[in-house]
Design a protein around this motif. Structure first.
Motif, PDB file in Angstrom:
ATOM      1  N   PRO A 144      18.988  27.361 -30.063  1.00 28.99           N
ATOM      2  CA  PRO A 144      19.865  26.437 -29.329  1.00 28.99           C
ATOM      3  C   PRO A 144      20.840  27.134 -28.404  1.00 28.99           C
ATOM      4  N   ASP A 145      21.081  28.430 -28.627  1.00 25.81           N
ATOM      5  CA  ASP A 145      21.974  29.162 -27.726  1.00 25.81           C
ATOM      6  C   ASP A 145      21.279  29.578 -26.438  1.00 25.81           C
ATOM      7  N   GLU A 146      19.968  29.370 -26.335  1.00 31.45           N
ATOM      8  CA  GLU A 146      19.232  29.864 -25.181  1.00 31.45           C
ATOM      9  C   GLU A 146      18.663  28.763 -24.298  1.00 31.45           C
ATOM     10  N   TYR A 147      17.967  27.788 -24.864  1.00 24.52           N
ATOM     11  CA  TYR A 147      17.247  26.851 -24.011  1.00 24.52           C
ATOM     12  C   TYR A 147      16.994  25.549 -24.747  1.00 24.52           C
ATOM     13  N   ILE A 148      16.585  24.574 -23.969  1.00 25.20           N
ATOM     14  CA  ILE A 148      16.022  23.351 -24.513  1.00 25.20           C
ATOM     15  C   ILE A 148      14.776  23.021 -23.686  1.00 25.20           C
ATOM     16  N   HIS A 149      13.721  22.619 -24.370  1.00 26.13           N
ATOM     17  CA  HIS A 149      12.446  22.339 -23.718  1.00 26.13           C
ATOM     18  C   HIS A 149      12.461  20.903 -23.219  1.00 26.13           C
ATOM     19  N   VAL A 150      12.261  20.710 -21.930  1.00 23.48           N
ATOM     20  CA  VAL A 150      12.252  19.370 -21.335  1.00 23.48           C
ATOM     21  C   VAL A 150      10.967  19.211 -20.517  1.00 23.48           C
ATOM     22  N   TYR A 151      10.778  18.010 -19.990  1.00 22.74           N
ATOM     23  CA  TYR A 151       9.548  17.697 -19.278  1.00 22.74           C
ATOM     24  C   TYR A 151       9.853  17.080 -17.925  1.00 22.74           C
ATOM     25  N   ASN A 152       8.996  17.382 -16.963  1.00 21.60           N
ATOM     26  CA  ASN A 152       8.970  16.651 -15.705  1.00 21.60           C
ATOM     27  C   ASN A 152       7.654  15.897 -15.663  1.00 21.60           C
ATOM     28  N   VAL A 153       7.737  14.577 -15.655  1.00 22.95           N
ATOM     29  CA  VAL A 153       6.548  13.748 -15.473  1.00 22.95           C
ATOM     30  C   VAL A 153       6.678  13.067 -14.120  1.00 22.95           C
ATOM     31  N   THR A 154       5.658  13.208 -13.293  1.00 21.49           N
ATOM     32  CA  THR A 154       5.642  12.617 -11.964  1.00 21.49           C
ATOM     33  C   THR A 154       4.679  11.436 -11.939  1.00 21.49           C
ATOM     34  N   TYR A 155       5.199  10.263 -11.629  1.00 19.59           N
ATOM     35  CA  TYR A 155       4.381   9.068 -11.456  1.00 19.59           C
ATOM     36  C   TYR A 155       4.141   8.827  -9.966  1.00 19.59           C
ATOM     37  N   ALA A 156       2.927   8.460  -9.630  1.00 16.28           N
ATOM     38  CA  ALA A 156       2.609   7.962  -8.295  1.00 16.28           C
ATOM     39  C   ALA A 156       2.279   6.478  -8.448  1.00 16.28           C
ATOM     40  N   ILE A 157       3.181   5.630  -7.955  1.00 19.97           N
ATOM     41  CA  ILE A 157       3.081   4.184  -8.134  1.00 19.97           C
ATOM     42  C   ILE A 157       2.764   3.571  -6.777  1.00 19.97           C
ATOM     43  N   VAL A 158       1.642   2.904  -6.676  1.00 16.15           N
ATOM     44  CA  VAL A 158       1.209   2.340  -5.405  1.00 16.15           C
ATOM     45  C   VAL A 158       1.472   0.838  -5.411  1.00 16.15           C
ATOM     46  N   LYS A 159       2.097   0.368  -4.344  1.00 15.52           N
ATOM     47  CA  LYS A 159       2.385  -1.058  -4.221  1.00 15.52           C
ATOM     48  C   LYS A 159       1.126  -1.811  -3.800  1.00 15.52           C
ATOM     49  N   ARG A 160       0.956  -2.965  -4.407  1.00 18.79           N
ATOM     50  CA  ARG A 160      -0.210  -3.782  -4.108  1.00 18.79           C
ATOM     51  C   ARG A 160      -0.197  -4.216  -2.642  1.00 18.79           C
TER      52      ARG A 160
ATOM     53  N   GLY B 250       0.795  -1.223   0.000  1.00 16.95           N
ATOM     54  CA  GLY B 250       0.000   0.000   0.000  1.00 16.95           C
ATOM     55  C   GLY B 250       0.824   1.267   0.000  1.00 16.95           C
ATOM     56  N   GLY B 251       2.160   1.144   0.094  1.00 17.88           N
ATOM     57  CA  GLY B 251       3.033   2.316   0.066  1.00 17.88           C
ATOM     58  C   GLY B 251       3.097   2.929  -1.322  1.00 17.88           C
ATOM     59  N   ILE B 252       3.663   4.137  -1.399  1.00 19.68           N
ATOM     60  CA  ILE B 252       3.639   4.899  -2.649  1.00 19.68           C
ATOM     61  C   ILE B 252       5.047   5.324  -3.060  1.00 19.68           C
ATOM     62  N   PHE B 253       5.314   5.239  -4.360  1.00 23.88           N
ATOM     63  CA  PHE B 253       6.594   5.634  -4.951  1.00 23.88           C
ATOM     64  C   PHE B 253       6.326   6.797  -5.894  1.00 23.88           C
ATOM     65  N   LEU B 254       6.905   7.956  -5.597  1.00 24.56           N
ATOM     66  CA  LEU B 254       6.801   9.148  -6.432  1.00 24.56           C
ATOM     67  C   LEU B 254       8.049   9.221  -7.301  1.00 24.56           C
ATOM     68  N   LEU B 255       7.885   8.938  -8.581  1.00 25.90           N
ATOM     69  CA  LEU B 255       9.004   8.858  -9.518  1.00 25.90           C
ATOM     70  C   LEU B 255       8.906  10.015 -10.496  1.00 25.90           C
ATOM     71  N   GLN B 256       9.900  10.908 -10.452  1.00 26.47           N
ATOM     72  CA  GLN B 256       9.914  12.079 -11.321  1.00 26.47           C
ATOM     73  C   GLN B 256      11.103  12.009 -12.265  1.00 26.47           C
TER      74      GLN B 256
ATOM     75  N   TYR C 291      -0.611   6.638 -11.338  1.00 24.89           N
ATOM     76  CA  TYR C 291      -1.144   7.895 -11.837  1.00 24.89           C
ATOM     77  C   TYR C 291       0.043   8.759 -12.237  1.00 24.89           C
ATOM     78  N   LYS C 292      -0.186   9.686 -13.170  1.00 25.37           N
ATOM     79  CA  LYS C 292       0.918  10.570 -13.540  1.00 25.37           C
ATOM     80  C   LYS C 292       0.395  11.959 -13.882  1.00 25.37           C
ATOM     81  N   ASP C 293       1.281  12.911 -13.751  1.00 23.08           N
ATOM     82  CA  ASP C 293       1.015  14.290 -14.132  1.00 23.08           C
ATOM     83  C   ASP C 293       2.350  14.886 -14.560  1.00 23.08           C
ATOM     84  N   GLY C 294       2.313  16.033 -15.215  1.00 27.04           N
ATOM     85  CA  GLY C 294       3.584  16.582 -15.656  1.00 27.04           C
ATOM     86  C   GLY C 294       3.466  17.980 -16.217  1.00 27.04           C
ATOM     87  N   TYR C 295       4.612  18.544 -16.529  1.00 30.68           N
ATOM     88  CA  TYR C 295       4.677  19.900 -17.057  1.00 30.68           C
ATOM     89  C   TYR C 295       5.982  20.058 -17.832  1.00 30.68           C
TER      90      TYR C 295
END
Length: 267
Positions: free
Chosen positions: A250-266, A142-148, A200-204
């Motif tokens: 390319p001299d300024e930035y690169i667009h990346v993502y943070n996706v957060t998973y909430a993984i619940v153990k059975r 029932g514990g939870i793993f937050l993987l980003q 479950y997941k969410d991101g930006y």
């Protein structure tokens, strides 16, 4: 050691030191499971920060739990003893120098909440399932793993991200071949795992200045101008020519993502 991020990088690069948004996303998913999904958290909560670096992700979860009246007992795990030395141990905080695929000092089913922010993408592909299995081993039922991490949708974009990360790893003198799953591929791994009850997941999206990243890694990349030229060639030969992806500034930035998973153990 070439396999580890320099401590100076973790302490100065803005993507780590100023990334309060990732903390809000992890906390929101934790609250969703605690309030809406019936996740039971004892008091104190046993929290594990994996591939912890200087411990910012674990400390953010500890602070958030405190705002809802819960104390925490913290365990920080990283493969670098030098990086761990910046985390102060006390009666409710311990540090363990270990590989995330083999955490023998962490007892089975002893952790309520695990978090890892931007750590698993340093693993080669063949170590991912080992790391997931080891995390699930130490979680209570029932514990939870937050993987980003920088998970991205689709096989083409994922292939580009992997080629870029592997190029940077070679540039920095690392021997590991880092790998990051697409969201679809990781969804399939988790959905098929016998110990995973739900995910479950969410991101930006956000922008990272690639040159700031290089400058922050001056211990690994002392010749900044030479590294910059190699990266500009990578933009041209790989991003534009191979994948037909135009990076406008390319001299300024690169667009990346943070996706957060909430993984619940059975349970």
């Amino acid at each position: 050691m070439p396999e580890q991020w320099p401590k100076s990088y973790l302490q100065t690069f803005g993507a780590f030191t100023e990334d309060s948004k990732s903390e809000r996303y992890a906390s929101a998913l934790l609250d969703f499971h605690r309030v809406e999904r019936g996740l039971h958290l004892p008091n104190p909560v046993k929290v594990l920060d994996l591939c912890c670096g200087t411990g910012l992700a674990g400390k953010a979860i500890q602070f958030h739990l405190g705002t809802v009246g819960l104390e925490s007992e913290m365990t920080f795990v990283d493969a670098s003893a030098q990086i761990l030395s910046s985390i102060q141990s006390d009666a409710k905080t311990r540090t363990i120098c270990a590989d995330v695929t083999n955490m023998q000092e962490v007892s089975s089913e002893s952790i309520d909440v695990a978090i890892c922010r931007y750590g698993f993408n340093n693993l080669p592909r063949e170590h991912w399932l080992q790391a997931i299995n080891e995390t699930l081993r130490v979680l209570k039922p029932g514990g939870i793993f937050l993987l980003q991490d920088h998970f991205v949708p689709g096989p083409v974009f994922s292939a580009l991200v992997n080629e870029a990360e592997q190029f940077l790893a070679r540039l920095e003198g690392k021997t590991n071949c880092p790998f990051i799953f697409s969201t679809e591929a990781l969804n399939a791994v988790l959905d098929e795992h016998p110990l995973v009850a739900s995910r479950y997941k969410d991101g930006y999206g956000f922008f990272v200045n690639i040159w700031d990243r290089l400058r922050a890694k001056k211990e690994l990349l002392p010749d900044f101008e030479a590294a910059k030229l190699q990266i500009l060639r990578f933009y041209r030969d790989v991003c534009l020519e191979k994948y037909k992806v135009l990076i406008v500034d390319p001299d300024e930035y690169i667009h990346v993502y943070n996706v957060t998973y909430a993984i619940v153990k059975r349970s």
